[in-house]
Write an enzyme that holds these catalytic residues in place. Sequence first.
Site, PDB file in Angstrom:
ATOM      1  N   GLY A  17     -21.878   2.047  52.740  1.00  0.00           N
ATOM      2  CA  GLY A  17     -22.299   0.921  53.589  1.00  0.00           C
ATOM      3  C   GLY A  17     -23.264   1.367  54.688  1.00  0.00           C
ATOM      4  N   ARG A  78     -24.399   2.330  46.358  1.00  0.00           N
ATOM      5  CA  ARG A  78     -23.263   3.014  45.745  1.00  0.00           C
ATOM      6  C   ARG A  78     -23.700   3.363  44.325  1.00  0.00           C
ATOM      7  NH1 ARG A  78     -20.758  -0.634  49.350  1.00  0.00           N
ATOM      8  NH2 ARG A  78     -19.590   0.571  50.877  1.00  0.00           N
ATOM      9  N   ASP A 109     -16.341   8.654  53.931  1.00  0.00           N
ATOM     10  CA  ASP A 109     -15.595   9.730  53.258  1.00  0.00           C
ATOM     11  C   ASP A 109     -15.893   9.793  51.759  1.00  0.00           C
ATOM     12  OD1 ASP A 109     -14.168   7.281  53.052  1.00  0.00           O
ATOM     13  OD2 ASP A 109     -12.408   8.395  52.379  1.00  0.00           O
ATOM     14  N   THR A 132     -20.400   5.059  59.654  1.00  0.00           N
ATOM     15  CA  THR A 132     -19.553   3.929  59.240  1.00  0.00           C
ATOM     16  C   THR A 132     -19.127   3.127  60.459  1.00  0.00           C
ATOM     17  OG1 THR A 132     -17.312   3.352  58.516  1.00  0.00           O
ATOM     18  CG2 THR A 132     -17.684   5.642  58.977  1.00  0.00           C
ATOM     19  N   ASP A 134     -16.491   1.462  60.691  1.00  0.00           N
ATOM     20  CA  ASP A 134     -15.026   1.347  60.767  1.00  0.00           C
ATOM     21  C   ASP A 134     -14.337   2.431  61.599  1.00  0.00           C
ATOM     22  OD1 ASP A 134     -15.012  -0.925  59.247  1.00  0.00           O
ATOM     23  OD2 ASP A 134     -14.777   0.149  57.354  1.00  0.00           O
ATOM     24  N   ASP A 136     -13.275   5.270  60.659  1.00  0.00           N
ATOM     25  CA  ASP A 136     -12.053   5.599  59.907  1.00  0.00           C
ATOM     26  C   ASP A 136     -12.125   6.971  59.245  1.00  0.00           C
ATOM     27  OD1 ASP A 136     -13.987   4.960  58.105  1.00  0.00           O
ATOM     28  OD2 ASP A 136     -12.736   3.669  56.865  1.00  0.00           O
ATOM     29  N   ARG A 178     -11.393  -2.923  56.523  1.00  0.00           N
ATOM     30  CA  ARG A 178     -10.540  -3.083  55.337  1.00  0.00           C
ATOM     31  C   ARG A 178      -9.320  -2.176  55.416  1.00  0.00           C
ATOM     32  NH1 ARG A 178     -14.454  -3.117  50.426  1.00  0.00           N
ATOM     33  NH2 ARG A 178     -15.773  -3.541  52.172  1.00  0.00           N
TER      34      ARG A 178
HETATM   35  P1  ADP Z   1     -18.338   5.490  51.732  1.00  0.00           P
HETATM   36  O1  ADP Z   1     -19.173   6.727  51.759  1.00  0.00           O
HETATM   37  O2  ADP Z   1     -18.822   4.480  52.715  1.00  0.00           O
HETATM   38  O3  ADP Z   1     -16.856   5.791  51.833  1.00  0.00           O
HETATM   39  P2  ADP Z   1     -18.039   4.934  48.880  1.00  0.00           P
HETATM   40  O4  ADP Z   1     -16.597   5.330  48.844  1.00  0.00           O
HETATM   41  O5  ADP Z   1     -18.443   3.692  48.164  1.00  0.00           O
HETATM   42  O6  ADP Z   1     -18.616   4.765  50.339  1.00  0.00           O
HETATM   43  O7  ADP Z   1     -18.874   6.166  48.271  1.00  0.00           O
HETATM   44  C1  ADP Z   1     -20.289   6.117  48.198  1.00  0.00           C
HETATM   45  C2  ADP Z   1     -20.757   6.814  46.947  1.00  0.00           C
HETATM   46  O8  ADP Z   1     -20.362   8.203  46.966  1.00  0.00           O
HETATM   47  C3  ADP Z   1     -20.171   6.286  45.642  1.00  0.00           C
HETATM   48  O9  ADP Z   1     -20.858   5.156  45.158  1.00  0.00           O
HETATM   49  C4  ADP Z   1     -20.353   7.474  44.706  1.00  0.00           C
HETATM   50  O10 ADP Z   1     -21.677   7.509  44.207  1.00  0.00           O
HETATM   51  C5  ADP Z   1     -20.156   8.659  45.639  1.00  0.00           C
HETATM   52  N1  ADP Z   1     -18.779   9.189  45.510  1.00  0.00           N
HETATM   53  C6  ADP Z   1     -17.652   8.722  46.072  1.00  0.00           C
HETATM   54  N2  ADP Z   1     -16.571   9.453  45.693  1.00  0.00           N
HETATM   55  C7  ADP Z   1     -17.041  10.406  44.859  1.00  0.00           C
HETATM   56  C8  ADP Z   1     -16.440  11.477  44.118  1.00  0.00           C
HETATM   57  N3  ADP Z   1     -15.117  11.717  44.175  1.00  0.00           N
HETATM   58  N4  ADP Z   1     -17.243  12.261  43.360  1.00  0.00           N
HETATM   59  C9  ADP Z   1     -18.572  12.036  43.292  1.00  0.00           C
HETATM   60  N5  ADP Z   1     -19.197  11.048  43.960  1.00  0.00           N
HETATM   61  C10 ADP Z   1     -18.464  10.245  44.738  1.00  0.00           C
END
Ligand code: ADP
Length: 329
Positions: A17, A78, A109, A132, A134, A136, A178
């Site tokens: 995000g 994403r 994360d 972020t 949040d 978090d 969330r």
């Molecule tokens: P945020 O970084 O805000 O927590 P997401 O959890 O949607 O957002 O993660 C963003 C992107 O990071 C995902 O769309 C994916 O491409 C990548 N990603 C997340 N987790 C993994 C993972 N365990 N291994 C590889 N890529 C990951």
Amino acid sequence: MPTIKKIKKIGILCSGGDSPGMNAAIRAVVRTAIYNNFQVFAIMRGYTGMIENDIVELNSRSVANIIQRGGTILKTARSKDFLTKAGRKIAYENLKKHGIDSLIILGGDGSFRGAEAFSREFDIPCIGLPGTIDKDIAGTDFTIGFDTAVNTAVQCIDKIRDTMESHDRLFIIEVMGRDAGYIALHSGIATGAENILIPEAKTNIDDVVKSLLEKEKRKKLVNLIVVAEGDDFGGALEVEKYILKKMPTAEVRVCILGHIQRGGSPTCLDRLIASRMGYHAVECLMKGPHNVFVGIMNNKMNYIPLKDAVKNKQKIDKDWLKIVKILSS
Ligand code: ADP
């Protein structure tokens, strides 16, 4: 002391995000990197752009006049493909085409988990910056965007309060969060909310109704409930439904603030922490540690291994909730 891999070309991307202040961090990274004679490349649309080779070189002027702008000039996304080893291999081949030998990733994360997997598989040092709204992520007192989001929420709630007071109404306002209730907690306290409902504390909805009935008896009809979207009882609409079931004549209104909280010009605090973190991300690539994300704890830089990046599930201090109760009586 492990030897630090010499780097020449840094790739920077935003993932997950967007959050206000990301541009300030991008600016800080680009200018610090160029000051230290590195080349910097924008990887557009996060890991998606890495896989699709959407990569362009940046210069100092590329980041002029962006410190005050919300969102991200690099765009963010994403990527399902990056979750697979095959996808990450294509991403690596694309980095090699440009000679990019290190990465700075702005995100949450999830993005850090992706960076950690990538750095392990391909020996590309990665540095994360916590972007972020949040707040978090464990290991940092600040995340880029939280202060702006919470101030936006406060401004909106202040405006809504004018109508609340004029019409003697109960307002239920839903803010983002969330998994984390920080926006709700901070904006709720700052606007004098009677009740704040957050995922970190079990919501007893009957207690909320009881307190409203008790206030009704005292002719206190103006009431504000701030609820985080991820509260265990549900969002603002569920809370409204339950209250109306128990208090059918109550004048209740709901407002879901939504994406307005993500946008807008970053606050001074967000610009400052983003600038500081961006500068230190480049320092980390030069001097170590590698494969960490840059946080700030007790006003000192804090470097947390990407493999330990987790959502902050810490319990919110009971004092906070007690303060809410006492100050809104
Ligand atoms: P945020 O970084 O805000 O927590 P997401 O959890 O949607 O957002 O993660 C963003 C992107 O990071 C995902 O769309 C994916 O491409 C990548 N990603 C997340 N987790 C993994 C993972 N365990 N291994 C590889 N890529 C990951």
